[in-house]
Design a protein around this motif. Sequence first.
Motif, mmCIF file in Angstrom:
data_model
loop_
_atom_site.group_PDB
_atom_site.id
_atom_site.type_symbol
_atom_site.label_atom_id
_atom_site.label_comp_id
_atom_site.label_asym_id
_atom_site.label_seq_id
_atom_site.Cartn_x
_atom_site.Cartn_y
_atom_site.Cartn_z
ATOM 1 N N UNK A 260 9.686 -0.429 13.105
ATOM 2 C CA UNK A 260 10.832 0.328 12.595
ATOM 3 C C UNK A 260 10.782 0.664 11.124
ATOM 4 N N UNK A 261 9.601 0.698 10.536
ATOM 5 C CA UNK A 261 9.533 1.023 9.114
ATOM 6 C C UNK A 261 9.935 2.469 8.856
ATOM 7 N N UNK A 262 10.736 2.648 7.805
ATOM 8 C CA UNK A 262 11.076 3.988 7.324
ATOM 9 C C UNK A 262 10.060 4.339 6.234
ATOM 10 N N UNK A 263 9.096 5.175 6.596
ATOM 11 C CA UNK A 263 8.010 5.451 5.656
ATOM 12 C C UNK A 263 8.487 6.361 4.532
ATOM 13 N N UNK A 264 8.086 6.000 3.315
ATOM 14 C CA UNK A 264 8.420 6.802 2.144
ATOM 15 C C UNK A 264 7.290 7.783 1.818
ATOM 16 N N UNK A 265 6.039 7.311 1.871
ATOM 17 C CA UNK A 265 4.900 8.194 1.637
ATOM 18 C C UNK A 265 3.637 7.505 2.115
ATOM 19 N N UNK A 266 2.564 8.285 2.218
ATOM 20 C CA UNK A 266 1.245 7.760 2.536
ATOM 21 C C UNK A 266 0.208 8.607 1.803
ATOM 22 N N UNK A 267 -0.634 7.973 1.048
ATOM 23 C CA UNK A 267 -1.733 8.543 0.269
ATOM 24 C C UNK A 267 -1.254 9.092 -1.087
#
Length: 390
Positions: A260-267
């Motif tokens: 259930x992670x709310x992703x903020x950004x990736x890379x």
Amino acid sequence: MITVDEARALLLDLVQTGDIEEVPLAQAATRVLASDVAATRDQPPFAASSMDGYAVKAAEVELHAMFKVIGEAAAGHGFDGTVGAGQAVRIFTGAPIPQGADFVVIQEDVDRKGDLITISDDPGHKDNIRPAGVDFRVDDTVTAPRRLRAEDVALMASMNIPRVPVRRKPVVALISTGDELVMPGEVPGPDQIIASNTFGLKALFERHGAHVRVLPIARDTVASLETTFGLAQGADLVVTIGGASVGDHDLVAQTTQQLGMERSFYKVRMRPGKPLMAGRLAGAAMVGLPGNPVSAMVCGYVFILPMLRKMLGLGEADEALMTATLGHDIAQNGPRQHYMRARVEGGQITVFDNQDSSLLSVLSRSNALAVRAPDDPARSSGETLHYLPL
């Protein structure tokens, strides 16, 4: 990919300034003062002698003047009487100046025979008296926020402040991931290495005010990752090391998404450290660092330390970059912001030739990260270069 500045802003949005707690003064060193504290007394609380000698009236001080010694004053034991004309009180450093006296003749300028003293050398014009309150007065403050040094603790002790309001230490849960890892002291298999990142990051975060919980190594299965994430409950910030990329064995993103992670950004457009991931998981901020040792440590400096500063109430401003003069030529930078391992000595910066992100030996010899903007042109010896101190 986003920029370093964009990533840092998003990471700061994931954390809040922590609560205030009181600790005994003896436990306050290195903590962050959360609110101003004020002196409860003057220091010194009375006019005190700054030298060993004799307390007399200033108007009578001259070469060859004679005085009768009528008593003694020592630290903690003042003289109860009054110094009159032609009289002196033997006094020691820190003792209260007796009533009627306003000058201390140092003992080296005096000859004494019995109860009589004679000023034998030029006493000068310095009265050798510390005025009451010369150090600080009642209600003078030690201002917050600040990381408390030994000198601050000494000052607060003198101010008679027995308990200190500080920010609660952020709790950071550190999770190393990967079948290839074993802990220091264990015997690695033929395909295994030692988990170094955990201990470098733990030392870094604790040096900057965090309480770090090192969790068991999570193996390359969803079940193992889920179990380890469960052990991170109660942390303010969960930091994973490795497994945040897109390979078949990189399961952190998949597992956190299932949890259930709310992703903020990736890379992030940086080098080293591109495969950086962040978001919120079970009420805590979560940051997935790359697994290469230098990448993880560089991301710790560039991203995690600003988060800790905010949680400790030290503000959101970036740590100011410093400048030094290049000691040699360097080539043009590539398309990503580059944090190059370097050494600064005597105002001159030397960038190491080998910038491979697996080389902890190079990082250990470094005391700076030279910061190169994307597509920064080639630089010549003698030019100025920005760097982040390590």
